[in-house]
Design a protein around this motif. Structure first.
Motif, mmCIF file in Angstrom:
data_model
loop_
_atom_site.group_PDB
_atom_site.id
_atom_site.type_symbol
_atom_site.label_atom_id
_atom_site.label_comp_id
_atom_site.label_asym_id
_atom_site.label_seq_id
_atom_site.Cartn_x
_atom_site.Cartn_y
_atom_site.Cartn_z
ATOM 1 N N UNK A 96 50.291 -31.060 15.534
ATOM 2 C CA UNK A 96 51.339 -30.323 16.236
ATOM 3 C C UNK A 96 50.790 -29.544 17.418
ATOM 4 N N UNK A 97 49.614 -28.963 17.233
ATOM 5 C CA UNK A 97 48.978 -28.201 18.311
ATOM 6 C C UNK A 97 48.616 -29.129 19.466
ATOM 7 N N UNK A 98 48.069 -30.301 19.156
ATOM 8 C CA UNK A 98 47.687 -31.266 20.189
ATOM 9 C C UNK A 98 48.913 -31.736 20.974
ATOM 10 N N UNK A 157 53.399 -25.515 15.042
ATOM 11 C CA UNK A 157 52.153 -25.456 14.277
ATOM 12 C C UNK A 157 51.819 -24.007 13.936
ATOM 13 N N UNK A 158 50.812 -23.852 13.088
ATOM 14 C CA UNK A 158 50.250 -22.544 12.774
ATOM 15 C C UNK A 158 48.918 -22.430 13.502
ATOM 16 N N UNK A 159 48.693 -21.266 14.119
ATOM 17 C CA UNK A 159 47.493 -21.070 14.931
ATOM 18 C C UNK A 159 46.792 -19.767 14.590
ATOM 19 N N UNK A 171 45.089 -23.676 12.829
ATOM 20 C CA UNK A 171 44.487 -23.056 11.647
ATOM 21 C C UNK A 171 43.759 -24.067 10.768
ATOM 22 N N UNK A 172 44.112 -25.340 10.890
ATOM 23 C CA UNK A 172 43.503 -26.366 10.041
ATOM 24 C C UNK A 172 43.670 -27.739 10.697
ATOM 25 N N UNK A 173 43.029 -28.738 10.104
ATOM 26 C CA UNK A 173 43.194 -30.113 10.601
ATOM 27 C C UNK A 173 44.639 -30.558 10.478
#
Length: 93
Positions: free
Chosen positions: A74-76, A17-19, A67-69
């Motif tokens: 991916x972050x979760x 993901x992008x963070x 960075x976004x919904x």
């Protein structure tokens, strides 16, 4: 400390993901973070705490949020993995 506007997180060579990075503590003048980080190490929480005590002021802790919904899935998944294993992800910059 400043961080790039967006950082791509990778685990085992695969983009997760992008963070956005936020300074969490430690060394107040760290090296600049790159636009991408490879999570190449994992550690149990207790082991990580021991290393933090040993490293002292040379360690910088960053917290990440998507960075976004669109990036939240991916972050979760990444976060769930680390929580279920009671580990933290480490990346050397």
């Amino acid at each position: 400390p400043k961080a790039p506007a967006s950082i791509s997180l990778f685990k085992l060579g695969e983009k997760c993901c992008d963070v956005v990075a936020t300074f969490g503590g430690g060394c107040a003048e760290p090296e600049t973070l790159s636009n991408s980080l490879e999570i190449d190490q994992r550690a149990k929480l207790d082991h990580c705490r021991e290393h933090l005590k040993f490293a002292g002021d040379t360690v910088t802790i960053w917290t990440f949020s998507p960075t976004s919904k669109k990036q939240a899935k991916g972050f979760a998944a990444l976060k769930s993995y680390f929580v279920s294993k009671q580990r933290v992800g480490l990346a050397e910059s």
